[in-house]
Enzyme design. Sequence first.
Site, PDB file in Angstrom:
ATOM      1  N   ASP A  67       9.139   3.256   1.886  1.00  0.00           N
ATOM      2  CA  ASP A  67       7.915   3.946   2.279  1.00  0.00           C
ATOM      3  C   ASP A  67       7.686   3.703   3.770  1.00  0.00           C
ATOM      4  O   ASP A  67       7.208   2.647   4.179  1.00  0.00           O
ATOM      5  CB  ASP A  67       6.749   3.408   1.432  1.00  0.00           C
ATOM      6  CG  ASP A  67       5.403   3.999   1.834  1.00  0.00           C
ATOM      7  OD1 ASP A  67       5.292   4.576   2.941  1.00  0.00           O
ATOM      8  OD2 ASP A  67       4.444   3.861   1.044  1.00  0.00           O
TER       9      ASP A  67
ATOM     10  N   LYS B 186       1.824  10.307   8.335  1.00  0.00           N
ATOM     11  CA  LYS B 186       1.112   9.761   9.498  1.00  0.00           C
ATOM     12  C   LYS B 186       1.621  10.318  10.831  1.00  0.00           C
ATOM     13  O   LYS B 186       1.334  11.463  11.153  1.00  0.00           O
ATOM     14  CB  LYS B 186       1.169   8.237   9.475  1.00  0.00           C
ATOM     15  CG  LYS B 186       0.256   7.650   8.371  1.00  0.00           C
ATOM     16  CD  LYS B 186      -0.165   6.252   8.702  1.00  0.00           C
ATOM     17  CE  LYS B 186      -0.977   5.602   7.593  1.00  0.00           C
ATOM     18  NZ  LYS B 186      -2.378   5.522   7.917  1.00  0.00           N
TER      19      LYS B 186
ATOM     20  N   THR C 186       2.295  24.615  -5.473  1.00  0.00           N
ATOM     21  CA  THR C 186       2.063  25.904  -4.809  1.00  0.00           C
ATOM     22  C   THR C 186       2.567  25.898  -3.371  1.00  0.00           C
ATOM     23  O   THR C 186       3.378  26.735  -2.979  1.00  0.00           O
ATOM     24  CB  THR C 186       0.566  26.261  -4.821  1.00  0.00           C
ATOM     25  OG1 THR C 186       0.133  26.389  -6.167  1.00  0.00           O
ATOM     26  CG2 THR C 186       0.323  27.592  -4.093  1.00  0.00           C
TER      27      THR C 186
ATOM     28  N   PHE D  40       0.862  -1.188   0.000  1.00  0.00           N
ATOM     29  CA  PHE D  40       0.000   0.000   0.000  1.00  0.00           C
ATOM     30  C   PHE D  40       0.896   1.235   0.000  1.00  0.00           C
ATOM     31  O   PHE D  40       1.694   1.424   0.926  1.00  0.00           O
ATOM     32  CB  PHE D  40      -0.924   0.033   1.213  1.00  0.00           C
ATOM     33  CG  PHE D  40      -1.895   1.189   1.147  1.00  0.00           C
ATOM     34  CD1 PHE D  40      -3.149   1.025   0.581  1.00  0.00           C
ATOM     35  CD2 PHE D  40      -1.534   2.445   1.612  1.00  0.00           C
ATOM     36  CE1 PHE D  40      -4.033   2.091   0.465  1.00  0.00           C
ATOM     37  CE2 PHE D  40      -2.411   3.523   1.503  1.00  0.00           C
ATOM     38  CZ  PHE D  40      -3.660   3.350   0.939  1.00  0.00           C
TER      39      PHE D  40
END
Lengths: 478, 478
Positions: free
Chosen positions: A305, A336, A361, A199
Amino acid sequence: MGSASFSSAADMQSTLLAGEPNGPSIKTAIPGPKAKAVADNLGEVFDTRALNMLADYRKSHGNYIVDPDGNTLLDVYAQIASIPVGYNNPALLAAAKSDDMMQALINRPALGNFPSVEWASILRTGILKAAPPGLNQVFTALAGSDANETAYKAAFMWRRQKERGGPSVEFTEAEMDTCMTNAGPGAPNLSILSFKSAFHGRLFGSLSTTRSKPIHKLDIPAFDWPRATFPELKYPLEEHAEENAKAEADSLAEVEDLILNFHAPPAAVVVEPIQSEGGDNHASPAFFRGLREITRKHGVLLIVDEVQTGVGATGKFWAHEHWDLPFPPDMVTFSKKAQTAGYYFSDPELRPNKPYRQFNTWMGDPARAIIARAIIEYIEKNDLVAQTARVGDYMFGKFEALAAKYPGQFANLRGKGQGTFIAFDNPKRDEFLLKAKTFGVNIGGSGANAVRLRPMLIFQEKHADILVEALENVVKAL
Amino acid sequence: MGSASFSSAADMQSTLLAGEPNGPSIKTAIPGPKAKAVADNLGEVFDTRALNMLADYRKSHGNYIVDPDGNTLLDVYAQIASIPVGYNNPALLAAAKSDDMMQALINRPALGNFPSVEWASILRTGILKAAPPGLNQVFTALAGSDANETAYKAAFMWRRQKERGGPSVEFTEAEMDTCMTNAGPGAPNLSILSFKSAFHGRLFGSLSTTRSKPIHKLDIPAFDWPRATFPELKYPLEEHAEENAKAEADSLAEVEDLILNFHAPPAAVVVEPIQSEGGDNHASPAFFRGLREITRKHGVLLIVDEVQTGVGATGKFWAHEHWDLPFPPDMVTFSKKAQTAGYYFSDPELRPNKPYRQFNTWMGDPARAIIARAIIEYIEKNDLVAQTARVGDYMFGKFEALAAKYPGQFANLRGKGQGTFIAFDNPKRDEFLLKAKTFGVNIGGSGANAVRLRPMLIFQEKHADILVEALENVVKAL
């Protein structure tokens, strides 16, 4: 992250925990009448079908979450593993009240164009203080998905730059023309290699590397990118050493084959230290060292990750510190429990060769970076990484005893030596999770059958005792 | 957004503007020595190659941005069009200090699973109060890119659900299997249609619809999605009515052809009311009404990307309110001046048929939603949308005079009747922008040659006078 000295700092956690209830307390069904009314009102304007539990955060404290009907639960799900140091932590409140925070909230800068005079210091005293060993740069983002996707973009630009002959080689006319129609060579036929059950997020690039469940991916167009088998370890590990080693070797061979032969060559391999949404799937440090070697050998980047595993819960600040790598990952992504997001790196060539190639931005949010700084400081001062290691070992022993007592109910118990990052399989998992609420525990699942423990970093032995007793009661009641 | 009553509320803006300097003041080259030192320090850990100007936000006020060397500039770039009501606005400071904000900052919820008891009210009294006519639901996000990408995901799921026969029809085994390998039918061969020169973000899905410049897209894999020509209007409009009408008709015909014949059928068309990053390219209300009719006719969704145009600057709260549409867009995305992000919609079928299909850990940030609420309230109380319409008309007249006085220097002046959303082309655009700083104006460009005005909503006639004078000096000095 070095270990920090105790002293008065340890009192910070004691004070927070002293304000906790003595244990869970359940007064109504969940949801109760008040929660139902709030949910109905919210449901008129906001999709509530994934609602787990309404929360009254003003009344929540430390490890405990409180709902509108006054139900108090020990929270070992912690906002999908994203609350690091407890509800209503006074150290975070102090950061929230600070003048730096006021500035960040009311004068939000476009960080790439108009950074504030404070931005370097916010990074250096916060996010970068917690940088994984060997990495000293950061690109800030807003959540796990865009942290991963910007890391992927950096990988693609790095790869094409290398193929092109270095940062000083200009783009060709053909590249500039074709990229505008999403065609090659400007939009290259390259990929990110990920693993089965992985994931990595749910936007289009990250979702193309996510392989967790159909419900996450159905009906969304995806890139034709390669997927390798993640080793499926058998438990207890000591009884299956040989076949587990073979599973890992097979997986590494498959990765190498895909790197060499997949029709869209991978610019990077992305991997979670522990596949979290996919069901808490572990692999050995040797596997990850092998992955590091193979990627390095073939000029492919390794992106680790750490969105869910990072920031202390595994008994190390970063889970990949368990691996004893010969050289660091090329990029490490986080979010997280950091309450902000981004990716760490160190190779200067991972900064694209021209401005505005990796840009947006806001490029993050200083308000959340200031919260991250307060979290990192609190973790250091209270030595919470050592605490998760200690409490995790304590709790793992308790679960081993439960697993022996209730065969099949705490199956494939895993996460030994990985702090509080513990999981097991239960044949009636969904019922287990619901039933846990009636015993005062908010706990989450992942994968097909896993119950995953994601306590906060302020979870101690006394909380483990409450949790283990409650889960034993759940099993008895199933 | 209805018009609001004046009364004491109007004094809020007066008080803010009373604290502004009388005008710009330039003390050093930009960057000056202090800014250079700060930038060098930041550059060690954070990519600063897109640096425009270091800022000292504590000293900035209202429409004026101040740098570390004490240079004070009228800011009509406003953090890439994302500052709505001025630097250090006291109304935003009050929101930042509020108890709601403290809760949002220190107890960040996973909004899809564990929303707070306050969340519905934060939405209803804020983001939803400003919902475009006809839309009453919101999916919250973090920035423009993920707002657009989640809207795209909603469009794909809606489309496949329709093809499947409605929300109650289950997924097939083949769909569930193939989506895990990123192949069809589970990962469908569908697309989002966008326009040449469009900008919709820079993550993988949004970047596949962005068609602004090669530097935004080079080396990043992209979906094979269709691109239609955006009408290239000629100015002054009244002198080119016929050919402009033809350009718009041709564009609509091309859209219809792509909808019917492109090999990856579009589930949605995404369009900006004014192509902003692409160079401030306008089209007529009739064009957009035509786009609405064509999409409706062929069962394709219309997503209006108001990330840059939304929240008041065009003389309407939402720029698409200028179009007099027979029925609303299917989705409207927002970010920037809202200081948060998401998409509005109303069709219940745009909520996917099962939970966890449109989901992520945070699903937005209540802290930024609380700032959005304060912004919306401030805009209403101070009637700022009417103000941008009024000031925009005033300023457009001034620029028309400049354009007549300096032929070719304020070319293709555009944005008449569009509030302060005004732009023009200059043959030495990049030099123009740099030179403007020396005359005390921070201003941005877009597209190949455009100078774009993006003042805040608190920009008044007196600021317009200062701006116009400064830009005349720029042209004289070029």
